[in-house]
Design a protein around this motif. Structure first.
Motif, PDB file in Angstrom:
ATOM      1  N   GLU A  66      79.835  64.584  57.267  1.00  0.00           N
ATOM      2  CA  GLU A  66      79.562  65.954  56.379  1.00  0.00           C
ATOM      3  C   GLU A  66      78.972  65.833  55.885  1.00  0.00           C
ATOM      4  O   GLU A  66      77.896  66.775  55.444  1.00  0.00           O
ATOM      5  N   THR A  67      78.967  65.332  54.165  1.00  0.00           N
ATOM      6  CA  THR A  67      78.261  65.516  52.872  1.00  0.00           C
ATOM      7  C   THR A  67      76.904  64.882  53.462  1.00  0.00           C
ATOM      8  O   THR A  67      75.969  65.269  53.042  1.00  0.00           O
ATOM      9  N   ASN A  68      77.376  63.682  54.100  1.00  0.00           N
ATOM     10  CA  ASN A  68      75.824  63.062  54.092  1.00  0.00           C
ATOM     11  C   ASN A  68      74.668  63.866  55.212  1.00  0.00           C
ATOM     12  O   ASN A  68      73.568  63.804  54.797  1.00  0.00           O
ATOM     13  N   ASP A  69      75.807  64.117  56.034  1.00  0.00           N
ATOM     14  CA  ASP A  69      74.712  65.604  56.759  1.00  0.00           C
ATOM     15  C   ASP A  69      74.050  65.970  56.128  1.00  0.00           C
ATOM     16  O   ASP A  69      73.252  66.734  56.548  1.00  0.00           O
ATOM     17  N   TYR A  70      75.150  66.798  54.627  1.00  0.00           N
ATOM     18  CA  TYR A  70      74.757  67.891  53.832  1.00  0.00           C
ATOM     19  C   TYR A  70      73.037  67.562  53.441  1.00  0.00           C
ATOM     20  O   TYR A  70      72.453  67.943  53.074  1.00  0.00           O
ATOM     21  N   TYR A  71      73.190  65.956  52.764  1.00  0.00           N
ATOM     22  CA  TYR A  71      72.413  65.787  52.156  1.00  0.00           C
ATOM     23  C   TYR A  71      71.145  64.989  52.774  1.00  0.00           C
ATOM     24  O   TYR A  71      70.198  65.812  52.383  1.00  0.00           O
ATOM     25  N   LEU A  72      71.392  64.854  54.035  1.00  0.00           N
ATOM     26  CA  LEU A  72      69.925  64.996  54.573  1.00  0.00           C
ATOM     27  C   LEU A  72      69.266  65.975  54.886  1.00  0.00           C
ATOM     28  O   LEU A  72      68.016  66.301  54.862  1.00  0.00           O
ATOM     29  N   GLU A  73      69.772  66.667  55.198  1.00  0.00           N
ATOM     30  CA  GLU A  73      69.844  68.463  55.427  1.00  0.00           C
ATOM     31  C   GLU A  73      68.792  69.756  54.720  1.00  0.00           C
ATOM     32  O   GLU A  73      67.797  69.636  54.154  1.00  0.00           O
ATOM     33  N   LEU A  74      69.261  68.749  53.887  1.00  0.00           N
ATOM     34  CA  LEU A  74      68.261  69.140  51.600  1.00  0.00           C
ATOM     35  C   LEU A  74      67.960  68.456  51.569  1.00  0.00           C
ATOM     36  O   LEU A  74      67.207  69.057  50.485  1.00  0.00           O
ATOM     37  N   GLY A  75      67.727  67.101  51.872  1.00  0.00           N
ATOM     38  CA  GLY A  75      66.856  66.002  51.473  1.00  0.00           C
ATOM     39  C   GLY A  75      67.011  65.882  50.345  1.00  0.00           C
ATOM     40  O   GLY A  75      65.728  64.960  49.559  1.00  0.00           O
ATOM     41  N   HIS A  76      68.243  65.513  49.886  1.00  0.00           N
ATOM     42  CA  HIS A  76      68.635  64.903  48.489  1.00  0.00           C
ATOM     43  C   HIS A  76      68.661  63.400  48.925  1.00  0.00           C
ATOM     44  O   HIS A  76      68.685  62.735  48.277  1.00  0.00           O
ATOM     45  N   ILE A  90      85.264  57.760  38.681  1.00  0.00           N
ATOM     46  CA  ILE A  90      85.009  59.057  38.346  1.00  0.00           C
ATOM     47  C   ILE A  90      85.962  59.387  39.039  1.00  0.00           C
ATOM     48  O   ILE A  90      85.235  58.982  41.048  1.00  0.00           O
ATOM     49  N   GLU A  91      86.214  60.817  38.887  1.00  0.00           N
ATOM     50  CA  GLU A  91      87.455  61.444  39.614  1.00  0.00           C
ATOM     51  C   GLU A  91      86.425  61.944  40.621  1.00  0.00           C
ATOM     52  O   GLU A  91      85.355  62.853  40.018  1.00  0.00           O
ATOM     53  N   ILE A  92      86.192  62.534  42.124  1.00  0.00           N
ATOM     54  CA  ILE A  92      85.187  63.062  42.332  1.00  0.00           C
ATOM     55  C   ILE A  92      86.096  64.398  43.076  1.00  0.00           C
ATOM     56  O   ILE A  92      87.113  64.291  43.717  1.00  0.00           O
ATOM     57  N   LYS A  93      85.654  66.221  42.496  1.00  0.00           N
ATOM     58  CA  LYS A  93      86.639  66.769  43.053  1.00  0.00           C
ATOM     59  C   LYS A  93      86.010  67.215  44.088  1.00  0.00           C
ATOM     60  O   LYS A  93      85.709  67.711  44.639  1.00  0.00           O
ATOM     61  N   PRO A  94      87.168  67.405  45.166  1.00  0.00           N
ATOM     62  CA  PRO A  94      86.404  68.348  46.122  1.00  0.00           C
ATOM     63  C   PRO A  94      85.957  69.460  45.717  1.00  0.00           C
ATOM     64  O   PRO A  94      87.039  70.211  45.535  1.00  0.00           O
ATOM     65  N   GLY A  95      84.764  70.497  47.075  1.00  0.00           N
ATOM     66  CA  GLY A  95      84.939  70.934  47.209  1.00  0.00           C
ATOM     67  C   GLY A  95      84.527  71.596  48.786  1.00  0.00           C
ATOM     68  O   GLY A  95      85.052  70.706  49.898  1.00  0.00           O
ATOM     69  N   ALA A  96      83.758  72.585  48.905  1.00  0.00           N
ATOM     70  CA  ALA A  96      83.583  73.117  49.893  1.00  0.00           C
ATOM     71  C   ALA A  96      82.296  72.811  50.792  1.00  0.00           C
ATOM     72  O   ALA A  96      82.485  71.911  51.753  1.00  0.00           O
ATOM     73  N   PHE A  97      81.052  72.844  50.053  1.00  0.00           N
ATOM     74  CA  PHE A  97      79.324  72.439  50.351  1.00  0.00           C
ATOM     75  C   PHE A  97      79.326  71.562  49.205  1.00  0.00           C
ATOM     76  O   PHE A  97      78.147  72.654  48.663  1.00  0.00           O
ATOM     77  N   PRO A  98      79.025  70.202  49.125  1.00  0.00           N
ATOM     78  CA  PRO A  98      79.587  69.771  50.257  1.00  0.00           C
ATOM     79  C   PRO A  98      81.033  69.511  50.264  1.00  0.00           C
ATOM     80  O   PRO A  98      81.226  69.667  48.864  1.00  0.00           O
TER      81      PRO A  98
END
Length: 203
Positions: free
Chosen positions: A45-55, A183-191
């Motif tokens: 889901e995170t990677n789909d979000y990155y792809l959609e926004l062009g990141h 490095i800790e990644i704090k979970p969020g909503a989007f992404p």
């Protein structure tokens, strides 16, 4: 008329209402939208979000499978009956970000105090070492599912613990070590798992 099973237990029809207190115990908790999702689900889901926004363009690698036997029970359906892995898979994800090749393995553990190194294989370590040799970014994303904590661990940091095991040392990486070297990644909503910003620290 009362009906009993052969073992003597009383038969209770399915449509008989359960007591209110038992209903409460069986009620599921849907308070968190990510409940039940695996690390793979969250990363996809995170990677789909990155792809959609062009990141970035990052995808899960397909598993190399050789299909041996297929049956066709009907004209419009095919059922795979026999297949095998053609070769060992490397890592889970790869792609391109910020002009860099990105390659990483995603692992989760229910252990709350350490990450077992048995979850990683020799060929995966060799693959990540080759990626680093050619100046790509190689790393692991580790989820401690019982703690709902996520870490990104560079291959260089991971390699220290891997070599320690290969030399006869402990076969896991403690949570404290990962807290120190990762490095800790704090979970969020989007992404859900916003890991790309952490990659700047690897450049």
């Amino acid at each position: 008329m009362a009906i009993n099973y052969p073992n003597g237990k009383k038969f209770i029809p399915a449509d008989v209402q359960q007591p209110a207190d038992k209903k409460k115990k069986r009620k599921k908790d849907f308070s968190f939208s990510n409940r039940g999702k695996t690390l793979e689900d969250e990363l996809n889901e995170t990677n789909d979000y990155y792809l959609e926004l062009g990141h970035a363009v990052i995808h899960k690698k397909p598993v190399p499978v050789q299909i041996v036997r297929v049956e066709y029970p009907s004209r419009s359906a095919a059922v795979i009956k026999e297949a095998y892995f053609r070769s060992p898979s490397t890592t889970d994800y790869n792609g391109v970000w910020n002009g860099k090749y990105v390659d990483f393995e995603a692992k989760e553990t229910e252990n709350s105090t350490s990450f077992p190194l048995k979850n990683i294989h020799d060929h995966q370590v060799h693959h990540m070492a080759q990626v680093r040799k050619h100046e790509g970014l190689a790393f692991l994303i580790i989820r401690f599912s019982s703690l709902d904590r996520y870490f990104i661990l560079s291959f260089e940091a991971f390699e220290v613990y891997w070599n320690r095991m290969m030399e006869g040392g402990r076969k896991s990486v403690t949570l404290a070590e990962i807290e120190e070297s990762g490095i800790e990644i704090k979970p969020g909503a989007f992404p859900r798992i916003d890991y790309l910003p952490q990659l700047y620290k690897f450049l």
